[in-house]
Design an enzyme around this catalytic site. Structure first.
Site, PDB file in Angstrom:
ATOM      1  N   LYS A  71     -65.943   2.203  -5.902  1.00 43.76           N
ATOM      2  CA  LYS A  71     -64.989   1.092  -5.852  1.00 43.76           C
ATOM      3  C   LYS A  71     -65.445  -0.012  -4.902  1.00 43.76           C
ATOM      4  CE  LYS A  71     -61.093   4.340  -5.911  1.00 43.76           C
ATOM      5  NZ  LYS A  71     -59.790   4.617  -5.247  1.00 43.76           N
TER       6      LYS A  71
ATOM      7  N   LYS B  91     -65.174  -0.074  -1.926  1.00 45.67           N
ATOM      8  CA  LYS B  91     -64.093  -0.250  -0.944  1.00 45.67           C
ATOM      9  C   LYS B  91     -64.534   0.384   0.372  1.00 45.67           C
ATOM     10  CE  LYS B  91     -59.602  -0.336  -3.342  1.00 45.67           C
ATOM     11  NZ  LYS B  91     -58.308   0.357  -3.452  1.00 45.67           N
TER      12      LYS B  91
HETATM   13  N1  C2G Z   1     -49.533   0.458  -5.321  1.00 42.50           N
HETATM   14  C1  C2G Z   1     -48.283  -0.071  -5.636  1.00 42.50           C
HETATM   15  N2  C2G Z   1     -47.874  -1.211  -5.052  1.00 42.50           N
HETATM   16  C2  C2G Z   1     -48.668  -1.856  -4.164  1.00 42.50           C
HETATM   17  C3  C2G Z   1     -49.928  -1.317  -3.826  1.00 42.50           C
HETATM   18  C4  C2G Z   1     -50.349  -0.150  -4.423  1.00 42.50           C
HETATM   19  O1  C2G Z   1     -47.532   0.513  -6.457  1.00 42.50           O
HETATM   20  N3  C2G Z   1     -48.210  -3.025  -3.611  1.00 42.50           N
HETATM   21  C5  C2G Z   1     -49.952   1.703  -5.978  1.00 42.50           C
HETATM   22  C6  C2G Z   1     -51.187   1.517  -6.845  1.00 42.50           C
HETATM   23  O2  C2G Z   1     -50.840   0.990  -8.124  1.00 42.50           O
HETATM   24  C7  C2G Z   1     -51.711   2.943  -6.931  1.00 42.50           C
HETATM   25  C8  C2G Z   1     -51.306   3.534  -5.563  1.00 42.50           C
HETATM   26  O3  C2G Z   1     -50.299   2.664  -5.020  1.00 42.50           O
HETATM   27  O4  C2G Z   1     -51.033   3.659  -7.974  1.00 42.50           O
HETATM   28  C9  C2G Z   1     -52.482   3.603  -4.605  1.00 42.50           C
HETATM   29  O5  C2G Z   1     -53.038   2.297  -4.495  1.00 42.50           O
HETATM   30  P1  C2G Z   1     -54.564   2.170  -3.943  1.00 42.50           P
HETATM   31  O6  C2G Z   1     -54.682   2.935  -2.692  1.00 42.50           O
HETATM   32  O7  C2G Z   1     -54.940   0.724  -3.996  1.00 42.50           O
HETATM   33  O8  C2G Z   1     -55.340   2.983  -5.081  1.00 42.50           O
HETATM   34  P2  C2G Z   1     -56.598   2.473  -5.948  1.00 42.50           P
HETATM   35  O9  C2G Z   1     -57.646   1.962  -5.047  1.00 42.50           O
HETATM   36  O10 C2G Z   1     -56.056   1.620  -7.024  1.00 42.50           O
HETATM   37  O11 C2G Z   1     -57.193   3.867  -6.498  1.00 42.50           O
HETATM   38  O12 C2G Z   1     -58.591   6.999  -9.773  1.00 42.50           O
HETATM   39  C10 C2G Z   1     -57.618   6.011  -9.438  1.00 42.50           C
HETATM   40  C11 C2G Z   1     -57.964   5.320  -8.150  1.00 42.50           C
HETATM   41  O13 C2G Z   1     -58.257   6.262  -7.140  1.00 42.50           O
HETATM   42  C12 C2G Z   1     -56.820   4.399  -7.733  1.00 42.50           C
END
Ligand code: C2G
Length: 136
Positions: free
Chosen positions: A45, A47
Site C-alpha cells: 500500500k 503506507k
Molecule cells: N474508515 C471509515 N471512515 C473513515 C476512515 C476509515 O469507515 N473516515 C474505514 C475504512 O473504510 C476501512 C477501515 O475504516 O474499512 C480501516 O481503514 P484504513 O485503516 O484506512 O484501512 P485501509 O488502509 O483501507 O486497509 O485489505 C484491506 C485493507 O487492509 C484496508
C-alpha cells in the site's frame, strides 16, 4: 455465534475507525479485525504508519467491539481467513465498494458508509506530519 471480519491499517486510531468497528460488531456477536502488518502496508500500500503493527494491534484490541486481532500479511488471505474462522459476514468501508465481491461465494459482504471528514491522512496533514517515517 455470528462472526464478522474486517481488514485495515488502523493507524492513528480515530472516530472513523471506531464507527466502522462499532457497526461491524452490530452485524454479529464476534468481531475479528485483521490489521495490516508494517511490511504489507509498505510493500503493498506504500503506507508508512506512525504506529508499528504491535502498537496498532494493541490499540485495536482495546476497542470494546473487537474480539480478536490477527495480522494481514497479503491481499490473498481473505478467503482462507473466512474459511478458517467460519466467518458469516465480511465488512469494509465503502471506499472499497465492489473490491471484495468475490467473497460473496463464502460469506455475506457488506460495505458501510465511511465517516466523513476524518482520516489518518487528514490528521497527518493537519499536524504537518506528512513526512513521518514508519514507526516514528
Ligand atoms: N474508515 C471509515 N471512515 C473513515 C476512515 C476509515 O469507515 N473516515 C474505514 C475504512 O473504510 C476501512 C477501515 O475504516 O474499512 C480501516 O481503514 P484504513 O485503516 O484506512 O484501512 P485501509 O488502509 O483501507 O486497509 O485489505 C484491506 C485493507 O487492509 C484496508
Amino acid at each position: 455465534m455470528r462472526k464478522v471480519i474486517t481488514y485495515g491499517t488502523f493507524d492513528l486510531l480515530h472516530a472513523g475507525h471506531i464507527n466502522l468497528l462499532r457497526r461491524a460488531k452490530e452485524l454479529g456477536d464476534y468481531l475479528i479485525v485483521v490489521v495490516s502488518t508494517d511490511e504489507f502496508n509498505w510493500n503493498e500500500k506504500r503506507k508508512k504508519c506512525y504506529f508499528s503493527y504491535e502498537e496498532r494491534k494493541k490499540l485495536v484490541e482495546a476497542v470494546r467491539y473487537v474480539d480478536l486481532v490477527i495480522p494481514e500479511e497479503n491481499w490473498d488471505q481473505k478467503i482462507s481467513d473466512v474459511k478458517e474462522y467460519h466467518v458469516d459476514t465480511f465488512v469494509m468501508g465503502d471506499d472499497w465498494k465492489g473490491k471484495f465481491d468475490f467473497l460473496k461465494d463464502y460469506c455475506e459482504v457488506v460495505y458501510l458508509p465511511r465517516t466523513e471528514g476524518i482520516s489518518t491522512t487528514k490528521i497527518k496533514q493537519d499536524l504537518g506530519l506528512n513526512g513521518t517515517t514508519a514507526n516514528k
